[in-house]
Structures are given as structure tokens and as C-alpha cells.
Scaffold this active site. Sequence first.
Site, PDB file in Angstrom:
ATOM      1  N   LYS A  35       0.848  -1.197   0.000  1.00 28.72           N
ATOM      2  CA  LYS A  35       0.000   0.000   0.000  1.00 28.72           C
ATOM      3  C   LYS A  35       0.881   1.243   0.000  1.00 28.72           C
ATOM      4  O   LYS A  35       1.769   1.375   0.837  1.00 28.72           O
ATOM      5  CB  LYS A  35      -0.897   0.012   1.240  1.00 28.72           C
ATOM      6  CG  LYS A  35      -1.797   1.246   1.327  1.00 28.72           C
ATOM      7  CD  LYS A  35      -2.811   1.135   2.437  1.00 28.72           C
ATOM      8  CE  LYS A  35      -2.329   1.651   3.766  1.00 28.72           C
ATOM      9  NZ  LYS A  35      -2.204   3.108   3.851  1.00 28.72           N
ATOM     10  N   ASP A  62      -3.455   4.351  -1.939  1.00 29.60           N
ATOM     11  CA  ASP A  62      -4.389   4.798  -0.888  1.00 29.60           C
ATOM     12  C   ASP A  62      -4.408   6.324  -0.840  1.00 29.60           C
ATOM     13  O   ASP A  62      -3.827   6.929   0.053  1.00 29.60           O
ATOM     14  CB  ASP A  62      -3.914   4.189   0.443  1.00 29.60           C
ATOM     15  CG  ASP A  62      -4.777   4.569   1.625  1.00 29.60           C
ATOM     16  OD1 ASP A  62      -5.914   5.026   1.425  1.00 29.60           O
ATOM     17  OD2 ASP A  62      -4.304   4.404   2.771  1.00 29.60           O
ATOM     18  N   LYS A  64      -7.448   8.121  -1.308  1.00 29.22           N
ATOM     19  CA  LYS A  64      -8.782   8.517  -0.798  1.00 29.22           C
ATOM     20  C   LYS A  64      -9.327   9.733  -1.536  1.00 29.22           C
ATOM     21  O   LYS A  64      -9.560  10.795  -0.930  1.00 29.22           O
ATOM     22  CB  LYS A  64      -8.716   8.806   0.712  1.00 29.22           C
ATOM     23  CG  LYS A  64      -8.250   7.624   1.551  1.00 29.22           C
ATOM     24  CD  LYS A  64      -8.300   7.956   3.040  1.00 29.22           C
ATOM     25  CE  LYS A  64      -7.849   6.822   3.922  1.00 29.22           C
ATOM     26  NZ  LYS A  64      -6.402   6.549   3.872  1.00 29.22           N
ATOM     27  N   ASP A  67     -13.888  14.428  -4.524  1.00 27.70           N
ATOM     28  CA  ASP A  67     -13.986  15.667  -5.308  1.00 27.70           C
ATOM     29  C   ASP A  67     -15.219  15.537  -6.188  1.00 27.70           C
ATOM     30  O   ASP A  67     -16.008  14.594  -6.006  1.00 27.70           O
ATOM     31  CB  ASP A  67     -12.687  15.831  -6.142  1.00 27.70           C
ATOM     32  CG  ASP A  67     -12.333  17.295  -6.405  1.00 27.70           C
ATOM     33  OD1 ASP A  67     -13.256  18.051  -6.795  1.00 27.70           O
ATOM     34  OD2 ASP A  67     -11.161  17.667  -6.237  1.00 27.70           O
ATOM     35  N   THR A 121     -11.807   6.329  11.058  1.00 30.11           N
ATOM     36  CA  THR A 121     -11.877   5.802  12.434  1.00 30.11           C
ATOM     37  C   THR A 121     -11.343   6.809  13.453  1.00 30.11           C
ATOM     38  O   THR A 121     -11.589   6.668  14.646  1.00 30.11           O
ATOM     39  CB  THR A 121     -11.083   4.488  12.569  1.00 30.11           C
ATOM     40  OG1 THR A 121      -9.801   4.681  11.988  1.00 30.11           O
ATOM     41  CG2 THR A 121     -11.782   3.344  11.895  1.00 30.11           C
ATOM     42  N   ARG A 212       3.177  -1.298  10.859  1.00 25.79           N
ATOM     43  CA  ARG A 212       4.293  -1.423  11.807  1.00 25.79           C
ATOM     44  C   ARG A 212       4.580  -2.826  12.340  1.00 25.79           C
ATOM     45  O   ARG A 212       5.755  -3.136  12.575  1.00 25.79           O
ATOM     46  CB  ARG A 212       4.091  -0.412  12.945  1.00 25.79           C
ATOM     47  CG  ARG A 212       4.356   1.013  12.455  1.00 25.79           C
ATOM     48  CD  ARG A 212       3.709   2.040  13.332  1.00 25.79           C
ATOM     49  NE  ARG A 212       2.253   1.988  13.241  1.00 25.79           N
ATOM     50  CZ  ARG A 212       1.432   2.784  13.901  1.00 25.79           C
ATOM     51  NH1 ARG A 212       1.929   3.693  14.720  1.00 25.79           N
ATOM     52  NH2 ARG A 212       0.131   2.696  13.739  1.00 25.79           N
TER      53      ARG A 212
END
Length: 236
Positions: A35, A62, A64, A67, A121, A212
Amino acid sequence: MSDTEPRIIVALDYPSEEAAWRLIEQLNADMCRLKIGKEMFTRLGPDFVRRVIGRGFDVFLDLKYHDIPNTVAAACEAAADLGVWMMNVHASGGRRMMESAMERLARHASHPRLIAVTILTSLSQEELTEIGFPGTPEENVLRLAALAHDSGLDGVVCSPREAAPLRQRLGGDFLLVTPGVRPASASLDDQTRVMTPADAISAGSSYLVVGRPITAAPDPLAALQAINAEIADIPI
Ligand code: C5P
């Protein structure tokens, strides 16, 4: 989805290209997808994406998009031209925005997957109300995921806690791509509502986004292999 395709998407969240390549060179495309998000894309641009794809990896871009329909459809086409495997938009951009993007991608030879972000989130109940979204975060997630489904999208990004209700409501083919995954032995970092990889897949997640626990591990390859082993026998 097939039984053998990699279900882990490693999040390349690095401040420099060198650091990203130190990881990428230890991995291969049979084990994971990658990603690329806003930080690396903004620093390194489309050439970096092309180089990663050139090494044989499927890339989830990624960015997002959110528009007007014409602009998002054009950006999705540009991402498809780059050769990415998956990209995303905000479902709150609305039905016409999502449908326009899907229509444009359907005409593209490479047919990349398009998924939607529902509710970030990071947003609290108060912040959600402040931006004019009545109801709980969970209600908003279900409503926007159903809208993405009705608009023809391939899936949504969701928390592993939302995977089971979304899978039940939206059926078996809809892709559920879930960050917030932590092996039982790993640090939580700044994630709070986590699930283990096996629990997330059992709850209905299609792909797990893991950063991570792999990128900051002393042996990233071993960390990835351990996660793949943990989910290998769980049926799709
Ligand atoms: O390092 P970690 O496993 O927490 O990384 C998770 C990745 O998923 C990061 O790239 C992060 O931006 C992304 N993400 C997330 N939570 C969301 C949406 C995306 O952690 N709700």
C-alpha cells in the site's frame, strides 16, 4: 479471490524511498501486496509507484479521492494508467462520484479494484455530529458501505470490528479491506480497537492492511511469514 492469493497488504509508511526499498527488497509478490499512501506518493510521485509495480507487486494506491465526479473519475483513470491494483475514494463524495469512477474504470483494460472509505476511524462521535453526520459511527459506516455497494464499488475499507456485520449485510463478494490488525504478540502502537489477523479473516475481512507489525519488526520477512501462516488455513 482465490485461496492462494496474498491477503496481507503491507503499508509502506516511510519518510524516504531508501527506507521503503530496504523493506521491499526483502519481500516478494507471492507473500503480500503493498500500500502506497499520501506521504510517500506526495514525496516520491508516480515514478515510485511504477518502480514498485515494476518489481511485480500489486499496489493499493491509498489516496482517498474526494472531489466532483468528473475529477475523481479522471484521477481514478490516471491511477489505473499507472497500473495500480486497487485504489480508493471517500463514500461521502456521493453516489454519482462513485458511479462515475466505476464507469471510467470499467472501460479501462486493467480493471483495478475501487473501494470506499466510509467514516474515518479517527473521528469521534462529537466530531461526526459537528460535520453534520447524525447517528453513531457504526450506523454511518453501515449506511455509507451500503451506498458504496449500491454504487457498484468493489468494497470498503473498514475496521476489523465492522467486518462481520458488513459481511452479513453486503454479501460474500464485497471486499472488506481492514487495517487495525495486530498479531497477539505485537505492540498496539496508536491503534486501539484491534483484532488479530486470524480473527479479522474469520470475521469476514478479505485483505488485511498491516504496517508497523511488519515494517518495524526486527525481521520484517519473518513477521510477514508468521502472519501468513496464522491465516493460511482459514477459508475465504
Ligand atoms: O502501522 P499500522 O499497521 O497501524 O498501519 C496501518 C495502515 O492503515 C496505515 O497506513 C494507516 O494509515 C492505515 N489506516 C489505519 N486505520 C484506518 C485507515 C487506514 O490504520 N482507519
